[in-house]
Design an enzyme around this catalytic site. Structure first.
Site, PDB file in Angstrom:
ATOM      1  N   ASN A  32     -10.923  -2.391  -5.236  1.00  0.00           N
ATOM      2  CA  ASN A  32     -10.166  -1.557  -6.270  1.00  0.00           C
ATOM      3  C   ASN A  32     -11.048  -1.527  -7.563  1.00  0.00           C
ATOM      4  O   ASN A  32     -10.618  -0.254  -8.136  1.00  0.00           O
ATOM      5  CB  ASN A  32      -8.652  -2.106  -6.417  1.00  0.00           C
ATOM      6  CG  ASN A  32      -7.877  -2.062  -4.893  1.00  0.00           C
ATOM      7  OD1 ASN A  32      -7.009  -2.766  -4.914  1.00  0.00           O
ATOM      8  ND2 ASN A  32      -8.093  -0.938  -4.142  1.00  0.00           N
TER       9      ASN A  32
ATOM     10  N   ASP B 216       0.794  -1.397  -0.213  1.00  0.00           N
ATOM     11  CA  ASP B 216      -0.285  -0.049   0.028  1.00  0.00           C
ATOM     12  C   ASP B 216       0.891   1.395   0.041  1.00  0.00           C
ATOM     13  O   ASP B 216       1.865   1.294   0.541  1.00  0.00           O
ATOM     14  CB  ASP B 216      -0.790  -0.085   1.243  1.00  0.00           C
ATOM     15  CG  ASP B 216      -1.999   0.986   1.235  1.00  0.00           C
ATOM     16  OD1 ASP B 216      -2.356   1.533   0.098  1.00  0.00           O
ATOM     17  OD2 ASP B 216      -2.583   1.409   2.056  1.00  0.00           O
TER      18      ASP B 216
HETATM   19  C1  IPE Z   1      -5.420  -2.593  -0.211  1.00  0.00           C
HETATM   20  O1  IPE Z   1      -5.025  -1.393  -0.489  1.00  0.00           O
HETATM   21  C2  IPE Z   1      -5.437  -3.342  -1.493  1.00  0.00           C
HETATM   22  C3  IPE Z   1      -4.158  -3.500  -2.258  1.00  0.00           C
HETATM   23  C4  IPE Z   1      -2.954  -3.322  -1.682  1.00  0.00           C
HETATM   24  C5  IPE Z   1      -4.174  -4.137  -3.449  1.00  0.00           C
HETATM   25  P1  IPE Z   1      -6.246  -0.077  -0.557  1.00  0.00           P
HETATM   26  O2  IPE Z   1      -5.518   1.011  -0.625  1.00  0.00           O
HETATM   27  O3  IPE Z   1      -7.081  -0.575  -1.730  1.00  0.00           O
HETATM   28  O4  IPE Z   1      -6.863  -0.130   0.853  1.00  0.00           O
HETATM   29  P2  IPE Z   1      -7.752   0.864   1.768  1.00  0.00           P
HETATM   30  O5  IPE Z   1      -8.950   1.049   0.869  1.00  0.00           O
HETATM   31  O6  IPE Z   1      -6.852   2.173   1.818  1.00  0.00           O
HETATM   32  O7  IPE Z   1      -8.066   0.223   3.068  1.00  0.00           O
HETATM   33  C1  IPE Z   2      -1.521   0.390  -3.400  1.00  0.00           C
HETATM   34  O1  IPE Z   2      -1.176   1.627  -3.320  1.00  0.00           O
HETATM   35  C2  IPE Z   2      -1.928  -0.256  -4.821  1.00  0.00           C
HETATM   36  C3  IPE Z   2      -3.236  -0.641  -4.973  1.00  0.00           C
HETATM   37  C4  IPE Z   2      -4.235  -0.720  -4.080  1.00  0.00           C
HETATM   38  C5  IPE Z   2      -3.658  -1.266  -6.052  1.00  0.00           C
HETATM   39  P1  IPE Z   2      -2.445   2.791  -3.424  1.00  0.00           P
HETATM   40  O2  IPE Z   2      -2.731   2.937  -4.673  1.00  0.00           O
HETATM   41  O3  IPE Z   2      -3.633   2.317  -2.647  1.00  0.00           O
HETATM   42  O4  IPE Z   2      -1.800   4.046  -2.790  1.00  0.00           O
HETATM   43  P2  IPE Z   2      -2.289   5.069  -1.541  1.00  0.00           P
HETATM   44  O5  IPE Z   2      -2.680   4.044  -0.576  1.00  0.00           O
HETATM   45  O6  IPE Z   2      -3.641   5.449  -2.463  1.00  0.00           O
HETATM   46  O7  IPE Z   2      -1.443   5.812  -1.412  1.00  0.00           O
HETATM   47 MG    MG Z   3      -4.056   2.457  -0.491  1.00  0.00          MG
END
Ligand code: IPE
Ligand code: IPE
Ligand code: MG
Length: 249
Positions: free
Chosen positions: A71, A23
């Protein structure tokens, strides 16, 4: 420095299964004044670091939370950029997986992925199936609640068809209906980005996992970070409900 941390790891007590919530790509990019997609592009080298470190530490299973069922609700252009990146990476990285003798698996609702991505994924799974070092499990279009829901439906159907009695339903039966059947439970769960939540990841499988939350964004994740997580894990006493005295004796 890298080699030092690796040398400190007790090879007899390496977590069999490490799962990572990768993340913070968007925030990493934003902190540099860039678009979120720039963060996703820079996440690939961190993925490489995690895989290389697990191979060096002789971890059996590494599960990477790559794309969640939730997502899909992101803006269309971000979803499509992620799918393109996944597709490109599968092509670019498959030689690397072969040379490291890594076997790839996929868990999640992969039928929801674009046809090309699904085809490429299944191809890498097939090509790497003879490899016997670290198992890399990509959680894609994955949601733990959906996984459990699907398991419940299948089990209910088996009961209805007379192939299973209600009394025979136990933890093993449930596990055998999860995407992760044949994969050991998670020993160590790591999440980057500073968020302290699970976000619908492997809820059943992390029942007794050690949890570690790192205050770095995923694109900055290094091999040393993974070695350090393993070292922290090795300092924990895993009691599984027993007393410390029972564990020591
Ligand atoms: C969790 O991250 C999913 C992945 C890392 C693929 P998100 O960024 O989607 O999680 P939330 O929504 O902040 O909890
Ligand atoms: C994790 O990084 C990747 C996916 C969930 C696909 P994020 O895209 O969630 O990045 P933040 O959490 O918004 O910084
Ligand atoms: Mg995230």
């Amino acid at each position: 420095m890298k080699e030092n941390l690796l040398d400190k790891i007790d090879k007899a007590n390496v977590p069999k299964h490490i799962a990572i919530i990768m993340d913070g790509n968007g925030r990493w990019a934003k902190s540099r004044g860039e678009e979120r997609t720039f963060g996703h592009k820079n996440a690939i080298s961190a993925v490489r670091n995690a895989i290389a470190a697990c191979a060096k530490a002789e971890v059996d299973y590494l599960t990477l939370y790559t794309f969640s069922t939730e997502n899909w609700n992101r803006p269309e252009d971000e979803v499509s950029a992620l799918m393109t990146l996944l597709s490109e990476s599968l092509i670019k990285e498959s030689d690397e997986l072969m040379s490291k003798e890594i076997r790839m698996h996929v868990i999640g609702e992969i039928d929801k992925l674009p046809d090309l991505v699904k085809e490429q994924l299944l191809n890498v799974v097939e090509v790497t199936k003879g490899n016997s070092k670290t198992n890399l499990v990509l959680a894609l279009s994955y949601g733990s609640q959906r996984e459990i829901l699907n398991a419940v439906k299948h089990i209910a159907q088996e009961v209805k068809d007379g192939n299973l009695t209600i009394d025979a339903i136990d933890e093993k039966v449930i596990e055998s209906h999860l995407y992760t059947k044949n994969i050991p439970p998670v020993d160590l769960l790591v999440r980057t980005s500073g968020e302290i939540r699970i976000s619908n990841f492997l809820l059943w499988q992390i029942a007794y996992a050690e949890l570690q939350f790192l205050d770095i964004y995923w694109p900055d994740f290094s091999e040393e970070d993974l070695f350090q997580c393993i070292l922290n894990y090795q300092n924990k006493e895993r009691r599984f409900g027993k007393t410390s005295e029972q564990i020591i004796n």
